[in-house]
Design a protein around this motif. Structure first.
Motif, PDB file in Angstrom:
ATOM      1  N   GLU A 615       0.645  -1.116  -0.041  1.00 34.19           N
ATOM      2  CA  GLU A 615      -0.135  -0.097   0.176  1.00 34.19           C
ATOM      3  C   GLU A 615       0.848   1.342   0.071  1.00 34.19           C
ATOM      4  N   LEU A 616       1.834   1.242   0.779  1.00 30.28           N
ATOM      5  CA  LEU A 616       2.507   2.458   0.871  1.00 30.28           C
ATOM      6  C   LEU A 616       3.394   2.790  -0.365  1.00 30.28           C
ATOM      7  N   VAL A 617       4.013   1.676  -0.685  1.00 32.89           N
ATOM      8  CA  VAL A 617       4.883   1.884  -1.928  1.00 32.89           C
ATOM      9  C   VAL A 617       4.189   2.300  -3.084  1.00 32.89           C
ATOM     10  N   GLU A 618       2.841   1.821  -3.249  1.00 24.74           N
ATOM     11  CA  GLU A 618       1.998   2.172  -4.393  1.00 24.74           C
ATOM     12  C   GLU A 618       1.465   3.730  -4.112  1.00 24.74           C
ATOM     13  N   LYS A 619       1.246   3.915  -2.791  1.00 24.18           N
ATOM     14  CA  LYS A 619       0.804   5.294  -2.642  1.00 24.18           C
ATOM     15  C   LYS A 619       2.037   6.629  -2.846  1.00 24.18           C
ATOM     16  N   SER A 620       3.308   5.966  -2.476  1.00 19.98           N
ATOM     17  CA  SER A 620       4.335   6.790  -3.165  1.00 19.98           C
ATOM     18  C   SER A 620       4.601   7.246  -4.366  1.00 19.98           C
ATOM     19  N   ILE A 621       4.371   6.111  -5.139  1.00 21.67           N
ATOM     20  CA  ILE A 621       4.308   6.341  -6.565  1.00 21.67           C
ATOM     21  C   ILE A 621       3.231   7.125  -7.287  1.00 21.67           C
ATOM     22  N   GLU A 622       2.088   6.946  -6.629  1.00 23.82           N
ATOM     23  CA  GLU A 622       0.806   7.666  -7.059  1.00 23.82           C
ATOM     24  C   GLU A 622       1.192   9.116  -6.758  1.00 23.82           C
ATOM     25  N   LEU A 623       1.854   9.419  -5.572  1.00 26.08           N
ATOM     26  CA  LEU A 623       1.929  10.889  -5.161  1.00 26.08           C
ATOM     27  C   LEU A 623       3.080  11.555  -6.160  1.00 26.08           C
ATOM     28  N   ALA A 624       3.990  10.623  -6.367  1.00 25.76           N
ATOM     29  CA  ALA A 624       5.122  11.140  -7.623  1.00 25.76           C
ATOM     30  C   ALA A 624       4.266  11.610  -9.054  1.00 25.76           C
ATOM     31  N   MET A 625       3.582  10.865  -9.180  1.00 23.96           N
ATOM     32  CA  MET A 625       2.742  10.607 -10.356  1.00 23.96           C
ATOM     33  C   MET A 625       1.995  11.924 -10.382  1.00 23.96           C
ATOM     34  N   VAL A 626       1.162  12.379  -9.564  1.00 23.59           N
ATOM     35  CA  VAL A 626       0.148  13.207  -9.479  1.00 23.59           C
ATOM     36  C   VAL A 626       1.046  14.614  -9.330  1.00 23.59           C
ATOM     37  N   PHE A 627       2.289  14.615  -8.648  1.00 20.55           N
ATOM     38  CA  PHE A 627       3.072  15.981  -8.693  1.00 20.55           C
ATOM     39  C   PHE A 627       3.705  16.163 -10.245  1.00 20.55           C
ATOM     40  N   ARG A 628       3.833  15.019 -10.777  1.00 17.84           N
ATOM     41  CA  ARG A 628       4.309  15.314 -12.167  1.00 17.84           C
ATOM     42  C   ARG A 628       3.456  15.675 -13.152  1.00 17.84           C
ATOM     43  N   ALA A 629       2.224  15.348 -13.009  1.00 11.68           N
ATOM     44  CA  ALA A 629       0.926  15.792 -13.708  1.00 11.68           C
ATOM     45  C   ALA A 629       0.950  17.197 -13.494  1.00 11.68           C
ATOM     46  N   LYS A 630       0.836  17.658 -12.134  1.00 12.70           N
ATOM     47  CA  LYS A 630       0.549  19.166 -11.774  1.00 12.70           C
ATOM     48  C   LYS A 630       1.689  20.013 -12.200  1.00 12.70           C
ATOM     49  N   VAL A 631       2.760  19.724 -12.239  1.00 12.74           N
ATOM     50  CA  VAL A 631       4.005  20.650 -12.802  1.00 12.74           C
ATOM     51  C   VAL A 631       3.556  20.662 -14.386  1.00 12.74           C
ATOM     52  N   ASN A 632       3.401  19.700 -14.983  1.00 12.48           N
ATOM     53  CA  ASN A 632       3.062  19.533 -16.538  1.00 12.48           C
ATOM     54  C   ASN A 632       2.009  20.243 -16.940  1.00 12.48           C
ATOM     55  N   ASP A 633       1.080  20.100 -16.028  1.00  9.41           N
ATOM     56  CA  ASP A 633      -0.362  20.828 -16.516  1.00  9.41           C
ATOM     57  C   ASP A 633      -0.330  22.550 -16.216  1.00  9.41           C
ATOM     58  N   HIS A 634       0.304  22.751 -15.138  1.00 11.21           N
ATOM     59  CA  HIS A 634       0.076  24.096 -14.524  1.00 11.21           C
ATOM     60  C   HIS A 634       0.993  25.266 -15.307  1.00 11.21           C
ATOM     61  N   PRO A 635       0.327  26.174 -15.835  1.00 13.64           N
ATOM     62  CA  PRO A 635       0.780  27.284 -16.768  1.00 13.64           C
ATOM     63  C   PRO A 635       2.062  27.820 -16.073  1.00 13.64           C
ATOM     64  N   GLN A 636       1.841  28.350 -14.717  1.00 15.52           N
ATOM     65  CA  GLN A 636       2.970  28.958 -13.980  1.00 15.52           C
ATOM     66  C   GLN A 636       3.928  28.279 -13.751  1.00 15.52           C
ATOM     67  N   LEU A 637       3.697  26.836 -13.393  1.00 12.85           N
ATOM     68  CA  LEU A 637       4.900  26.033 -12.882  1.00 12.85           C
ATOM     69  C   LEU A 637       5.708  25.742 -14.311  1.00 12.85           C
ATOM     70  N   LYS A 638       5.087  25.288 -15.334  1.00 11.46           N
ATOM     71  CA  LYS A 638       5.878  24.900 -16.463  1.00 11.46           C
ATOM     72  C   LYS A 638       6.576  25.873 -17.377  1.00 11.46           C
ATOM     73  N   LYS A 639       6.268  27.025 -16.663  1.00 14.86           N
ATOM     74  CA  LYS A 639       7.067  28.383 -17.193  1.00 14.86           C
ATOM     75  C   LYS A 639       8.510  28.210 -16.956  1.00 14.86           C
ATOM     76  N   TYR A 640       8.849  27.736 -15.728  1.00 15.53           N
ATOM     77  CA  TYR A 640      10.073  27.530 -15.248  1.00 15.53           C
ATOM     78  C   TYR A 640      10.662  26.172 -14.944  1.00 15.53           C
ATOM     79  N   PHE A 641       9.649  25.318 -14.652  1.00 12.32           N
ATOM     80  CA  PHE A 641      10.322  24.007 -14.287  1.00 12.32           C
ATOM     81  C   PHE A 641       9.537  22.991 -15.285  1.00 12.32           C
ATOM     82  N   ASP A 642      10.535  22.010 -15.563  1.00 13.43           N
ATOM     83  CA  ASP A 642      10.392  20.854 -16.420  1.00 13.43           C
ATOM     84  C   ASP A 642      10.480  19.633 -15.564  1.00 13.43           C
TER      85      ASP A 642
END
Length: 901
Positions: A615-642
């Motif tokens: 459970e905990l390992v799957e959750k840590s992967i999920e949180l990493a993936m959710v963060f990836r998506a957030k940076v990729n989708d957010h116009p202000q974040l992807k202005k400076y960060f990839d």
């Protein structure tokens, strides 16, 4: 497009959606068009949730049915209230301390308040998967019978999940991390009849199993074996009417216990609880707790024991208050009273290590209390004699290089492919390893080659195809010993994709494979079809030996105090060839006063991963993936960060699957199962590397000035233009939200700074960006050992210990300022390092004793912008052997070679 990475995310988001939409029901006009639309919207979400909840015991389909009846009776306010409370229970996860909170009468504010105040003393709750094609009436009777035999004295609570087909049972195991035991009652039919289209992306790997060709009577044992393959920590039981004489051996070996239908359900209940209790035991931690409760008289070393020297002190009692009394009550040098000796365990520590061995899939496991740096030295010293050869990746942890010095081994350094754009190295291609090995074979040194040492996964998250590497290397040298440095990969054994790329899992798999008749036939056919001069890619089953060692920093990715480490061994020749030397090396490096708190944490951490690891390992992967998506989708974040992708780290030729990224804003999530099964390298998604070049700030400054100073966010590694973030089993949703918020504030601050720049300052800022995004310092490969330190001239392998000890005499070396090194090399002088030079980060040596200094290495050191370079003193320069010493050493080496010949 798949909006959700996994079923856990979809489940919680669906409950939140239902909570929001049901709250709107309270204000609708019954019978209105608008009201009917809202009801249909609620029912649509509810139907989706029913499909998901059929794989969970709580809230369960029965309660879902009651909720649906409330809608039919138009009790919208009560329905909205119930949905709100259930959502709170599921999101908080605290219902596991009181599963009765889901009961209709108990689902109220008082029960929820009690759960919020849960003090950890309640019974742990788990779920049991029952697999059988039974009617609803039979299922209800099963629940009733099991409920009847439960008592208040039972140490644990459990609920049951009933699945009626093979596929549904496998889906339940994938979805429901709270399942801790599986009871297969007879043989289930194969095909599921209830998989909704929106679930298919999450269960494709199960739908592709292709086992439906098996006879239905064999599906029960087949399912049992798959459970042990995908989630080996679970207890498995089989209920059958087949007579003992007709049960196959592999069926008897698969299950923890086999029951017959006529047996009392109470026996099954007690067996389930006993299985959980056996895993729940922590022999050493429990012994230490018991010891701390005993009144004792201290007439030996350690004044700090029992806290006597601390709590009575006027000057350090604050130290005692900070750590609490239990820490000091458990401090002792005693090996009696239920405790044990780490150097020669016979009691609780021996049992704890055996339980860890079972959990991690090894044949032997040893606890280490001074980190994986020491674990690495133990293994190398135990297995390699002076003058023997180790193939080793040059950019592995420095402890390995120092281990080579201690062992007197001759390293053949392997170069990882460079990722110059981000100032980091990748991993070592398999072809390079094979080429070096064949080169040694041609030189007649194969008998001296002892070990292949690789880092898996690397600091930056690159993971080898362990099975492919081992198989193809064993085809060339069937007795090769493998040391996989899994310092950052201890968590990998507790979810299936990752597990396939760990040393212990692959060792066990290959051992079984090579002993099978099926493999022998495959090998003989393979040899028959080889072209003239072609080298076999399959090991000879009559010669191959599986000898695998893994060192893991438990404290880095699992629950353990700092420096808690383990050595896992799957060596079929351990007792015959290595046990004595291993124990000697273990005693050489292990303190006679090991820290008991670290040992107890390793014991308790093992319990955690057996119950919660999946459970905990799957959750840590999920949180990493959710963060990836957030940076990729957010116009202000992807202005400076990839967020760097698989394609940024791994060249195409190493990605047979073609997978280049985990997430794309347009297409959503890509499944990674095929890549993790077949590609030469994959990227661990819990390692998140963010390119920050467009900020105009280098990695070290970004880490300290922005993340640490302003937000107290700690990270481990930076490069010139990247920062590495990691999720782990302790990462929470709120911490990911906090990180996202911090990056947004940093982006806003950068916007303001840019607006305030003068034209001259703007030019400087653009130059910085250009430097970080377009100017890439070269990443040098290992050059070569000077012929004074080569084992055999012209053949890979160097006498690193000879060079290291030669520098004990300060008259043998001199210092040359870095600025003078290039001109000196151009004048024709060969410069040879007399010590390790280790830039940090990345933390591996660019020079080792005896290595020739190349122009590329000097250029790399010149442009390097890191805060530390271990072994280098800027005011003095590089420490280089004197020419006269090299000439003298060359003569000695030449004479030694002639004598050997």
């Amino acid at each position: 497009m798949s909006t959700y990475y996994n079923i856990s995310q979809l489940r919680l988001e669906s409950w939140n959606d239902l909570k929001f939409e049901s709250s709107n029901l309270e204000n609708i006009s019954k019978g209105s068009v608008e009201g009917d639309k809202q009801i249909e919207k609620v029912k649509k979400i509810f139907k989706r949730l029913e499909s998901i909840e059929s794989y969970f015991a709580l809230p369960g389909l029965f309660r879902m049915g009651l909720l649906l009846e409330m809608i039919e009776r138009q009790e919208y306010t009560a329905f909205a209230h119930k949905i709100s409370e259930i959502t709170k229970l599921l999101v908080s996860d605290k219902y596991r301390s009181n599963p009765n909170a889901f009961e209709d009468d108990d689902l109220n504010s008082d029960s929820l308040e009690a759960i919020d105040k849960f003090d950890g003393k309640g019974k742990n709750y788990f779920e049991v998967l029952f697999v059988e094609d039974i009617s609803v009436q039979e299922e209800n009777k099963l629940r009733h019978d099991l409920n009847e035999v439960c008592t208040s004295n039972d140490q644990f609570n459990y609920g049951i999940v009933v699945q009626r087909t093979f596929e549904d049972a496998m889906i339940a195991l994938k979805f429901n991390s709270n399942i801790q035991a599986v009871v297969i009652r007879y043989a289930p039919p194969y095909k599921s009849k209830k998989i909704s289209p929106f679930l298919e992306p999450f269960v494709q790997s199960i739908l592709n199993l292709n086992i439906d060709s098996k006879s239905e009577m064999r599906l029960g044992p087949v399912l049992g074996r798959l459970v042990k393959k995908f989630r080996p920590e679970l207890d498995t039981y089989y209920v059958t009417d087949t007579a003992l004489g007709n049960l196959k051996d592999n069926t008897l070996k698969t299950f923890d216990r086999i029951f017959y239908r006529a047996e009392d359900v109470q026996e099954l209940h007690l067996t389930i609880l006993r299985g959980i209790y056996k895993r729940y035991e922590t022999p050493f931690f429990s012994a230490l707790k018991e010891y701390s409760k005993k009144p004792t008289g201290i007439f030996h070393a350690m004044p700090i024991s029992r806290g006597n020297s601390v709590f009575k002190s006027r000057w350090i009692n604050d130290f005692g208050k900070f750590y609490g009394r239990n820490m000091f009550l458990a401090e002792t040098s005693s090996t009696k009273g239920g405790l044990d000796s780490l150097l020669q365990p016979t009691g609780s520590l021996k049992t704890a290590q055996k339980m860890a061995s079972d959990a991690y899939g090894s044949l032997n496991t040893f606890f280490v209390t001074n980190g994986t740096s020491t674990s690495n030295k133990i293994v190398v010293q135990a297995l390699v004699k002076p003058g023997e050869v180790i193939l080793i990746d040059r950019d592995c942890h420095k402890s390995h290089h120092y281990g080579l010095v201690l062992a007197g081994a001759y390293p053949v350094y392997l170069d990882s492919y460079p990722i110059e754009k981000y100032s980091m190295y990748g991993a070592v291609p398999l072809q390079q390893i094979k080429d070096k090995l064949l080169q040694l074979k041609e030189a007649g040194r194969m008998q001296l080659v002892k070990m292949l040492l690789l880092t898996n996964c690397t600091f930056d998250g690159l993971v080898y195809n362990v099975e492919k590497v081992m198989e193809e290397i064993l085809a060339i040298k069937p007795d090769m010993i493998f040391l996989w440095d899994e310092a950052w990969f201890a968590f990998a054994g507790f979810t299936y994709n990752y597990k396939q790329r760990t040393g212990m899992f692959v060792a066990n798999k290959l051992h079984k494979k090579y002993k099978s008749e099926k493999y022998r036939i495959e090998y003989e056919e393979h040899i028959k079809n080889l072209k003239k001069g072609e080298i076999s890619k399959l090991p000879d089953p009559d010669k191959v030996r599986i000898r695998v060692y893994s060192t893991q920093s438990t404290h880095k990715t699992l629950s353990s105090f700092r420096q808690g480490s383990m050595i896992h061994i799957w060596d079929e020749d351990f007792r015959k060839k290595s046990q004595n030397t291993f124990l000697e090396a273990y005693m050489t490096h292990t303190s006679t006063s090991p820290n008991y708190q670290i040992l107890a944490s390793l014991d308790a951490g093992r319990r955690q991963v057996q119950f919660e690891g999946y459970e905990l390992v799957e959750k840590s992967i999920e949180l990493a993936m959710v963060f990836r998506a957030k940076v990729n989708d957010h116009p202000q974040l992807k202005k400076y960060f990839d967020v760097l992708t698989i394609g940024d780290f791994i060249p195409k030729e190493f990605r047979a699957s073609g997978l280049s990224e985990y997430y794309n804003p347009k297409t959503g999530w890509n499944r990674m199962e095929d890549a993790w099964k077949n590609d030469e390298f994959v990227l661990d998604p819990t390692k998140i590397t963010i390119h920050i070049g467009r900020t105009g700030v280098n990695g070290d400054t970004f880490k300290n000035k922005y993340l640490m100073d302003k937000f107290n966010i700690q990270i481990n590694k930076t490069s010139r233009n990247t920062v590495l973030l990691m999720t782990n089993i302790g990462t929470t949703r709120s911490s990911v939200t906090y990180l996202t918020n911090a990056l947004l504030k940093i982006a806003d601050e950068l916007d303001k700074e840019l607006l305030a720049l003068t034209s001259a300052e703007s030019k400087i800022h653009q130059d910085r960006i250009e430097s970080l995004t377009q100017d890439f310092p070269p990443l040098p490969d290992f050059s070569y050992f000077h012929n004074s330190f080569q084992a055999v001239p012209g053949v890979p392998g160097g006498n690193i210990r000879g060079a290291f000890t030669l520098a004990y005499n300060e008259e043998n070396y001199e210092y040359i300022p870095l600025s003078e090194c290039l001109p000196t090399i151009k004048e024709g002088r060969v410069l040879v390092a007399s010590c390790f030079i280790i830039p940090y980060p990345p933390g591996f040596p660019v020079l080792v004793p005896g290595q020739v200094v190349s122009e590329e290495i000097i250029h790399f050191l010149t442009v390097l912008d890191v805060s530390e370079i271990h072994g280098y003193r800027p005011e003095l320069g590089l420490r280089i052997f004197k020419d006269a010493v090299l000439n003298r050493q060359k003569t000695v080496t030449s004479m030694g070679s002639n004598t050997k010949k």
